[in-house]
Design an enzyme around this catalytic site. Structure first.
Site, PDB file in Angstrom:
ATOM      1  N   GLY A  33      12.067  19.107  30.982  1.00  0.00           N
ATOM      2  CA  GLY A  33      11.261  19.921  30.055  1.00  0.00           C
ATOM      3  C   GLY A  33      10.598  21.338  30.741  1.00  0.00           C
ATOM      4  O   GLY A  33      11.599  21.593  31.813  1.00  0.00           O
ATOM      5  N   HIS A  39      17.471  26.781  31.168  1.00  0.00           N
ATOM      6  CA  HIS A  39      17.634  25.876  30.247  1.00  0.00           C
ATOM      7  C   HIS A  39      18.313  26.294  29.151  1.00  0.00           C
ATOM      8  O   HIS A  39      19.237  25.804  28.513  1.00  0.00           O
ATOM      9  CB  HIS A  39      16.261  24.936  29.776  1.00  0.00           C
ATOM     10  CG  HIS A  39      15.821  24.349  30.969  1.00  0.00           C
ATOM     11  ND1 HIS A  39      14.689  24.692  31.609  1.00  0.00           N
ATOM     12  CD2 HIS A  39      16.189  23.310  31.825  1.00  0.00           C
ATOM     13  CE1 HIS A  39      14.468  23.970  32.514  1.00  0.00           C
ATOM     14  NE2 HIS A  39      15.349  23.109  32.460  1.00  0.00           N
ATOM     15  N   LYS A 150      21.988  25.679  39.833  1.00  0.00           N
ATOM     16  CA  LYS A 150      20.643  25.957  40.863  1.00  0.00           C
ATOM     17  C   LYS A 150      20.748  24.316  41.759  1.00  0.00           C
ATOM     18  O   LYS A 150      20.236  24.284  42.848  1.00  0.00           O
ATOM     19  CB  LYS A 150      19.420  26.293  40.242  1.00  0.00           C
ATOM     20  CG  LYS A 150      18.359  26.562  41.302  1.00  0.00           C
ATOM     21  CD  LYS A 150      17.276  27.077  40.665  1.00  0.00           C
ATOM     22  CE  LYS A 150      16.165  25.867  40.257  1.00  0.00           C
ATOM     23  NZ  LYS A 150      15.767  25.249  41.364  1.00  0.00           N
TER      24      LYS A 150
END
Ligand code: PAF
Length: 288
Positions: A33, A39, A150
């Site tokens: 989240g 994202h 990442k």
């Protein structure tokens, strides 16, 4: 987009997804989240390939006792909106009991790939990631799964898990999305004070210098000197550095003397105040 929170609901929704998208490879984007542009990039790639399931679960197993599990940002309605906007078909945001973490009997224990980089600094972290991702794989049965560069060590560990356990899942690693000055996007950047945010980009700059030194084929003695300088440079910028180094991509072991064509990644991790930051850059091995 359907949002489900229990395994029963998930299974029903997956049957429906299968019915409405027969013969399309199912895509999975697992997240914790606090979704940001990084994202969104994963979701865009996934959605372009097939019906996409996103998962949203802040996994307690991957946080150490003194880490930020309690304050990790949680905003389901924002995340829901992002998934909706990016064309996700199904969002699985399990209630904690659905993940059954208090009944854990088995541990997936990565070996060599966690001997360096974040492994020694975050005991139990990668075991926690593997356990939860394995459960998410079992629950959602994806054909393909998407992760961010990442967390490159996480990606390599999960890729190895899929390979070793012969899971029929195609793994993808998507390039890191950065702020204009180079700082890698992270859900944790929001913890940074304005002053820390100013210093944070020093990590990217240090990695970029190391990458350029390798690409310029600097001799290994010089490379060692440069590593030490970058260490000092990051300390001056306010980092409590855990590592900054060059690693071999297949084994994630430190490289003292790069060989021509060797796949390499330069990576760093360190703390600015209460915030732990990581970053890495892959080296274009064709160029060395
Ligand atoms: O990268 C993350 O957000 C998490 O580590 C993951 C893969 C969702 C597992 O909890």
């Amino acid at each position: 987009m359907e949002v489900v929170q229990t395994i029963d609901e998930l299974r029903e929704a997956l049957l429906e997804l299968q019915r409405t998208h027969p013969n399309h490879p199912r895509q999975l984007v697992p997240t914790m989240g606090a979704l940001h542009e990084g994202h969104r990039e994963l979701l865009k790639h996934a959605v372009a390939q097939g019906p996409t399931v996103a998962t949203l679960f802040v996994n307690p197993l991957q946080f150490g006792p003194n880490e930020d599990f309690d304050r990790y940002p949680r905003d389901l309605s924002h995340d829901q909106e992002v998934c909706q906007q990016e064309g996700v078909s199904l969002l699985f945001a399990p209630f904690p009991q659905e993940m059954a973490l208090d009944q854990q009997q088995f541990v997936i224990q990565p070996k060599g790939l966690i001997q360096h980089m974040c492994g020694p600094h975050r005991p139990g972290h990668f075991e926690g990631v593997c356990h939860v991702v394995m459960r998410l794989f079992s629950l959602t049965q994806p054909d393909e799964a998407w992760f961010g560069q990442k967390d490159f060590q996480q990606y390599r560990v999960l890729e190895a898990m899929v390979d070793e356990l012969a899971l029929p899942i195609r793994m993808h690693c998507v390039e890191t999305v950065r702020e204009a000055d180079g700082l890698a996007l992270s859900s944790r950047n929001r913890y940074l004070s304005p002053q820390e945010r100013g210093s944070a980009v020093a990590m990217f700059k240090a990695l970029d210098q190391l990458k350029q030194a390798i690409e310029a084929k600097e001799a290994s003695a010089l490379l060692q000197k440069r590593r030490n300088e970058l260490h000092a440079q990051l300390s001056v910028a306010g980092f409590r550095l855990e590592y900054v180094d060059v690693y071999d991509v297949p084994t994630l072991t430190p490289v003292l003397e790069p060989h021509p064509g060797q796949p390499l990644v330069v990576a760093a991790a360190g703390w600015l105040g209460q915030t732990r930051l990581i970053d890495n850059l892959l080296i274009d091995t064709e160029s060395i």
